[in-house]
Design a protein around this motif. Structure first.
Motif, PDB file in Angstrom:
ATOM      1  N   ARG A  67      -4.830   8.778   0.294  1.00 12.52           N
ATOM      2  CA  ARG A  67      -5.761   7.942   0.859  1.00 12.52           C
ATOM      3  C   ARG A  67      -4.990   6.357   0.968  1.00 12.52           C
ATOM      4  NH1 ARG A  67     -11.292   6.343   0.909  1.00 12.52           N
ATOM      5  NH2 ARG A  67     -11.829   8.232   0.704  1.00 12.52           N
ATOM      6  N   ALA A  68      -4.217   6.484  -0.123  1.00 18.46           N
ATOM      7  CA  ALA A  68      -3.287   5.178  -0.148  1.00 18.46           C
ATOM      8  C   ALA A  68      -2.226   5.161   0.894  1.00 18.46           C
ATOM      9  CB  ALA A  68      -2.538   5.009  -1.595  1.00 18.46           C
ATOM     10  N   SER A  69      -1.668   6.450   1.228  1.00 10.94           N
ATOM     11  CA  SER A  69      -0.660   6.524   2.182  1.00 10.94           C
ATOM     12  C   SER A  69      -1.475   6.170   3.788  1.00 10.94           C
ATOM     13  CB  SER A  69      -0.146   7.824   2.341  1.00 10.94           C
ATOM     14  OG  SER A  69       0.965   8.092   3.121  1.00 10.94           O
ATOM     15  N   LEU A  70      -2.811   6.809   3.908  1.00 10.42           N
ATOM     16  CA  LEU A  70      -3.361   6.771   5.157  1.00 10.42           C
ATOM     17  C   LEU A  70      -3.823   5.014   5.205  1.00 10.42           C
ATOM     18  CD1 LEU A  70      -5.592   9.633   5.026  1.00 10.42           C
ATOM     19  CD2 LEU A  70      -3.603   9.313   6.541  1.00 10.42           C
ATOM     20  N   THR A  71      -4.173   4.479   4.365  1.00 10.68           N
ATOM     21  CA  THR A  71      -4.639   3.121   4.074  1.00 10.68           C
ATOM     22  C   THR A  71      -3.230   2.144   4.764  1.00 10.68           C
ATOM     23  OG1 THR A  71      -6.252   3.416   2.675  1.00 10.68           O
ATOM     24  CG2 THR A  71      -5.272   1.179   3.016  1.00 10.68           C
ATOM     25  N   ALA A  72      -2.158   2.727   4.075  1.00  8.41           N
ATOM     26  CA  ALA A  72      -0.706   2.053   4.435  1.00  8.41           C
ATOM     27  C   ALA A  72      -0.589   2.133   5.913  1.00  8.41           C
ATOM     28  CB  ALA A  72       0.289   2.456   3.793  1.00  8.41           C
ATOM     29  N   GLY A  73      -0.773   3.307   6.479  1.00 10.03           N
ATOM     30  CA  GLY A  73      -0.720   3.842   7.761  1.00 10.03           C
ATOM     31  C   GLY A  73      -1.662   2.835   8.743  1.00 10.03           C
ATOM     32  N   MET A 131       0.932  -1.142   0.222  1.00 11.31           N
ATOM     33  CA  MET A 131       0.039  -0.071   0.052  1.00 11.31           C
ATOM     34  C   MET A 131       0.813   1.331   0.044  1.00 11.31           C
ATOM     35  SD  MET A 131      -3.038  -0.623  -0.449  1.00 11.31           S
ATOM     36  CE  MET A 131      -2.387  -2.064  -1.594  1.00 11.31           C
ATOM     37  N   GLN A 132       1.931   1.365   0.609  1.00 11.10           N
ATOM     38  CA  GLN A 132       2.921   2.310   0.714  1.00 11.10           C
ATOM     39  C   GLN A 132       3.757   2.495  -0.702  1.00 11.10           C
ATOM     40  OE1 GLN A 132       2.981   4.557   3.457  1.00 11.10           O
ATOM     41  NE2 GLN A 132       4.112   5.690   1.701  1.00 11.10           N
ATOM     42  N   GLN A 133       3.870   1.211  -1.052  1.00 10.26           N
ATOM     43  CA  GLN A 133       4.352   1.519  -2.393  1.00 10.26           C
ATOM     44  C   GLN A 133       3.543   1.867  -3.531  1.00 10.26           C
ATOM     45  OE1 GLN A 133       6.176  -2.448  -3.554  1.00 10.26           O
ATOM     46  NE2 GLN A 133       6.989  -1.477  -5.549  1.00 10.26           N
ATOM     47  N   LEU A 134       2.395   1.649  -3.527  1.00 13.69           N
ATOM     48  CA  LEU A 134       1.175   2.272  -4.231  1.00 13.69           C
ATOM     49  C   LEU A 134       1.101   4.107  -3.996  1.00 13.69           C
ATOM     50  CD1 LEU A 134      -1.226   2.352  -6.099  1.00 13.69           C
ATOM     51  CD2 LEU A 134      -2.780   2.015  -3.977  1.00 13.69           C
ATOM     52  N   ALA A 135       1.222   4.286  -2.680  1.00 12.24           N
ATOM     53  CA  ALA A 135       1.090   5.761  -2.248  1.00 12.24           C
ATOM     54  C   ALA A 135       2.560   6.419  -3.035  1.00 12.24           C
ATOM     55  CB  ALA A 135       1.110   5.855  -0.876  1.00 12.24           C
ATOM     56  N   ASP A 136       3.486   5.644  -2.851  1.00 11.69           N
ATOM     57  CA  ASP A 136       4.889   6.313  -3.450  1.00 11.69           C
ATOM     58  C   ASP A 136       5.104   6.612  -4.807  1.00 11.69           C
ATOM     59  OD1 ASP A 136       5.946   6.369  -0.669  1.00 11.69           O
ATOM     60  OD2 ASP A 136       6.877   4.574  -0.786  1.00 11.69           O
ATOM     61  N   SER A 137       4.376   5.547  -5.490  1.00 12.72           N
ATOM     62  CA  SER A 137       4.232   5.607  -6.805  1.00 12.72           C
ATOM     63  C   SER A 137       3.400   6.829  -7.630  1.00 12.72           C
ATOM     64  CB  SER A 137       3.805   4.041  -7.561  1.00 12.72           C
ATOM     65  OG  SER A 137       3.673   4.180  -8.967  1.00 12.72           O
ATOM     66  N   LEU A 138       2.320   6.790  -6.721  1.00 16.07           N
ATOM     67  CA  LEU A 138       1.493   7.752  -7.155  1.00 16.07           C
ATOM     68  C   LEU A 138       1.891   9.219  -7.054  1.00 16.07           C
ATOM     69  CD1 LEU A 138      -2.010   6.360  -5.629  1.00 16.07           C
ATOM     70  CD2 LEU A 138      -1.463   6.715  -8.076  1.00 16.07           C
ATOM     71  N   GLY A 139       2.826   9.480  -5.958  1.00 11.96           N
ATOM     72  CA  GLY A 139       3.268  10.668  -5.495  1.00 11.96           C
ATOM     73  C   GLY A 139       4.724  10.878  -6.330  1.00 11.96           C
ATOM     74  N   ILE A 179      -9.672  -1.414   1.364  1.00 18.38           N
ATOM     75  CA  ILE A 179      -9.350  -1.757   0.048  1.00 18.38           C
ATOM     76  C   ILE A 179     -10.273  -1.817  -1.153  1.00 18.38           C
ATOM     77  CG2 ILE A 179      -7.959  -3.467  -1.369  1.00 18.38           C
ATOM     78  CD1 ILE A 179      -6.536  -2.205   0.878  1.00 18.38           C
ATOM     79  N   ASP A 180     -11.459  -1.913  -0.810  1.00 14.17           N
ATOM     80  CA  ASP A 180     -12.721  -1.829  -1.574  1.00 14.17           C
ATOM     81  C   ASP A 180     -12.685  -0.420  -2.051  1.00 14.17           C
ATOM     82  OD1 ASP A 180     -14.885  -2.947  -3.317  1.00 14.17           O
ATOM     83  OD2 ASP A 180     -16.014  -1.695  -1.824  1.00 14.17           O
ATOM     84  N   ALA A 181     -12.577   0.343  -1.153  1.00 21.41           N
ATOM     85  CA  ALA A 181     -12.817   1.843  -1.320  1.00 21.41           C
ATOM     86  C   ALA A 181     -11.713   2.469  -2.297  1.00 21.41           C
ATOM     87  CB  ALA A 181     -12.741   2.493  -0.181  1.00 21.41           C
ATOM     88  N   LEU A 182     -10.541   2.026  -2.123  1.00 26.46           N
ATOM     89  CA  LEU A 182      -9.449   2.097  -2.702  1.00 26.46           C
ATOM     90  C   LEU A 182      -9.492   1.676  -4.165  1.00 26.46           C
ATOM     91  CD1 LEU A 182      -5.826   1.706  -0.908  1.00 26.46           C
ATOM     92  CD2 LEU A 182      -6.929   3.709  -1.744  1.00 26.46           C
TER      93      LEU A 182
END
Length: 697
Positions: free
Chosen positions: A458-464, A269-277, A671-674
């Motif tokens: 949202r992805a970063s918060l989900t990872a958190g 999930m953090q990798q997703l957030a990092d890639s988006l940013g 995850i469904d929300a993401l």
């Protein structure tokens, strides 16, 4: 004969297709030295061996990835200065295996003996063909090529899939277009994938083939658009490897289809957030930059409206006056003062000629000419001949005045109407239509960027939240108290709807539509007003020319009759200076008539030239209208910027298709929300892609 190694388990490959494509099209051609460290997309490779065989033309470089420790071989493409490469290219079309292809396999075996297993082979052009030959013989070796040459007949087993081989074709590569166009694609083994790469310009044939234009002083592979200091001057990045889209989690090429499912955990999930940013944000920033530069080009074109209009008017004036081929028509498209003044001068000449003829007539009606007229019963009065000439000259004057009013009015008042049109009836239709569309696209691009930022958060918060859950699990284990294991939905989804654009519904063909409308108006005016008037005017000039010839002939005939008609008159001439006096009066009368006739002839010829050559002028003028509506070079720049932006959006579509796939089917609400947000982002990307696509040719 190429020996095929069998029953070797394929290893897990870690070097990305992007790196292999860049090595194939760029680094394989560089003059490196052994032990040199080469950086490719942030990854480091050491040159382990350099091979140059002058006997068969084979050139290759062996690298080792410093991150994965894997070995790879890059085969160099065709060297047009090397006769052996040219011969090999020709032999590939036959069923004979060239020496260089066999040498490529020999070099591969040698490197395996020297360094251990070689995990990858790659190459471009002829180098791609050599790499594929090695891939066919070694199914355990991952093979990636860029715009490869085909293999000789008989090397490829058409019943095999060759899943270890991937060939990337640039969208504007001539070699692979020819190969597939000649139905020879089956001689390129493995997967064949077209990527968005290249410049739609024949002068960049070599660049489109190798995939790279060469790095600039900052180490970037860029293609410059426009002129320095001019609005819209900028660069688009044309690295071929940028067209290869990979999973943000596994690095696996997404061109193969769906990737293996990942574990939904804190790290991913953090990798997703990092890639988006990171990567996604960088690519979308390029989209914004390309669209902004394209907008600058259009805005600059709009600022040149009066310049474009004036140039079009001047082009028509010059072409029209040149078509006449007579100095009489100089300035006729402006005020027409030259031809109007000349017509007034013709009236003066006619008056002068008539006055001279009256003097001649006075002599002809006095003795002894009157005696000759009486004896032979001939009426030698030329006075009545000038009435018809004056009538037709006045008709010509009227036609010229109408023409000199019509053309300047048409150029000044009607030419601006060529530019009018579009959805909102813009005064500068093409510019106005594109700018109105860009205004909406710009807003939508901002919305997409905001949407991505929200998604990143949202992805970063989900990872958190996943990390917090893991802590709770660890705490529950240590205390023996079972924690709640659900991951909560974080933050509102928000509304990121995009605005529809009613503009450029036919895309950049809008210019063609506007051109057709303008040219139709121009043609209709020409056939309904201008050409009929030219025809009437030419007819009047022809009749006037004939009447003037009649006057001249009558004067000459009458005098000849008197001077040569009888012996008594001849005798009178011998006794007096009567014949010299008559001849002098004749010359005086004919002089203005001759000048008048010559000018009318020039007028008639000019009108005839216009009538004959005007259809050609009409067709030749169409490209000038097109350029005036929007500069061709600037229009092409707009196309290139939009094409580059669209290519990135297509990459994003593939990327988010994979993200949606990875996040689908999970029961966790977060995850469904993401997953829902991912699907909405993908949907917005598609809308933006369609709108940007309207700006391409």
């Amino acid at each position: 004969m190429i020996n095929v190694k069998k029953n070797i388990e394929a290893p897990h490959h870690q070097v990305s297709d992007q790196d292999l494509v860049e090595i194939s099209g760029y680094h394989a051609y560089m003059d490196y030295t052994e032990k040199q460290i080469v950086q490719v997309n942030g990854n480091n490779y050491r040159v382990k061996d350099i091979h140059e065989d002058t006997s068969n033309g084979l050139n290759a470089i062996t690298f080792q990835s410093l991150e994965t420790k894997e070995m790879l071989i890059a085969y160099t493409g065709t060297d047009t200065k090397d006769k052996k490469d040219i011969i090999t290219d020709a032999q590939l079309l036959s069923d004979m295996v060239p020496d260089q292809v066999q040498a490529a396999n020999d070099y591969f075996n040698k490197m395996e003996q020297k360094f251990g297993p070689v995990s990858y082979v790659c190459g471009n052009s002829l180098g791609g063909g050599n790499a594929n030959a090695v891939g066919v013989a070694n199914p355990h070796v991952k093979t990636v090529t860029l715009n490869p040459a085909l293999l000789p007949e008989g090397v490829v087993d058409y019943d095999k899939e060759y899943t270890n081989i991937t060939n990337y074709f640039g969208g504007y590569d001539v070699l692979t277009k020819v190969e597939t166009g000649l139905f020879l694609g089956h001689r390129i083994p493995g997967k064949q994938i077209e990527i968005n790469h290249g410049i739609p310009d024949f002068s960049y044939l070599a660049t489109n083939h190798t995939g790279y234009i060469g790095k600039n002083e900052t180490g970037e592979q860029i293609y410059m658009i426009g002129q320095p200091g001019q609005p819209g001057y900028g660069a688009i990045y044309i690295d071929a490897d940028a067209g290869v889209v990979s999973s943000i989690w596994t690095g696996q090429s997404l061109h193969y289809g769906q990737t293996d499912r990942i574990d939904i955990n804190t790290e991913n999930m953090q990798q997703l957030a990092d890639s988006l940013g990171g990567h996604v944000n960088d690519r979308m920033s390029l989209v914004k930059s390309y669209l902004s530069l394209s907008g600058d080009v259009v805005e600059h074109e709009g600022s040149r409206y009066y310049e474009r209009l004036h140039t079009l008017q001047e082009n028509f004036r010059e072409m029209f006056e040149d078509a006449a081929g007579s100095p009489l028509f100089s300035g006729i498209t402006r005020t027409g003062n030259i031809i109007k003044n000349e017509i007034y001068h013709l009236i003066t000449l006619l008056d002068t000629a008539e006055s001279k003829a009256q003097s001649l007539n006075y002599v002809l009606n006095s003795p002894p000419a009157e005696l000759v007229e009486f004896v032979f019963q001939k009426d030698l009065n030329v006075d009545t001949l000038f009435g018809d000439a004056r009538n037709y000259l006045f008709k010509v004057r009227s036609g010229v005045e109408e023409l000199t009013d019509l053309i300047p009015h048409f150029v000044a008042k009607k030419f601006p109407e060529f530019f009018e049109g579009g959805t909102n009836h813009f005064s500068d239709a093409v510019v106005g239509e594109i700018m109105a569309h860009y205004e909406i696209v710009g807003k939508n691009n901002v919305t997409v960027k905001q949407h991505l930022k929200s998604y990143e958060n949202r992805a970063s918060l989900t990872a958190g939240a996943f990390a917090e859950r893991d802590k709770l699990v660890a705490g529950g284990i240590s205390t023996g108290v079972p924690p709640g294991l659900s991951v909560p939905i974080v933050g509102p989804i928000g509304d990121f709807s995009l605005q529809d654009s009613p503009y450029l519904k036919v895309g950049m063909k809008f210019l063609e539509v506007q051109l057709d409308i303008a040219f139709l108006a121009f043609t209709q005016f020409s056939h309904s007003r201008l050409l009929p008037l030219l025809g009437v005017l030419e007819g009047a000039a022809v009749v006037l020319e004939s009447v003037l010839e009649g006057i001249s002939a009558a004067i000459k005939g009458a005098v000849s009759f008197i001077l040569n008609g009888s012996l008594p008159m001849k005798l009178a001439g011998m006794l007096t200076d009567f014949d010299e006096k008559i001849q002098a009066l004749v010359n005086d009368a004919l002089e203005p008539l001759d000048e008048l006739a010559n000018t009318v002839e020039g007028l008639r010829r000019g009108l005839g030239n216009l009538i004959v050559f005007y259809p050609t002028l009409l067709n030749n003028f169409k490209p000038y209208i097109e350029t005036a509506l929007f500069s061709k070079s600037n229009y092409y720049s707009v196309h290139l910027y939009n094409l580059a932006a669209m290519n990135i959006l297509e990459e994003m579509d593939m990327l988010f298709k994979d993200i949606v796939h990875q996040l689908s089917g999970h029961k966790a609400n977060a995850i469904d929300a993401l997953h829902q947000v991912s699907a909405k982002v993908k949907e917005n990307m598609a809308v933006l892609h369609e709108q940007v696509d309207r700006g391409t040719l």
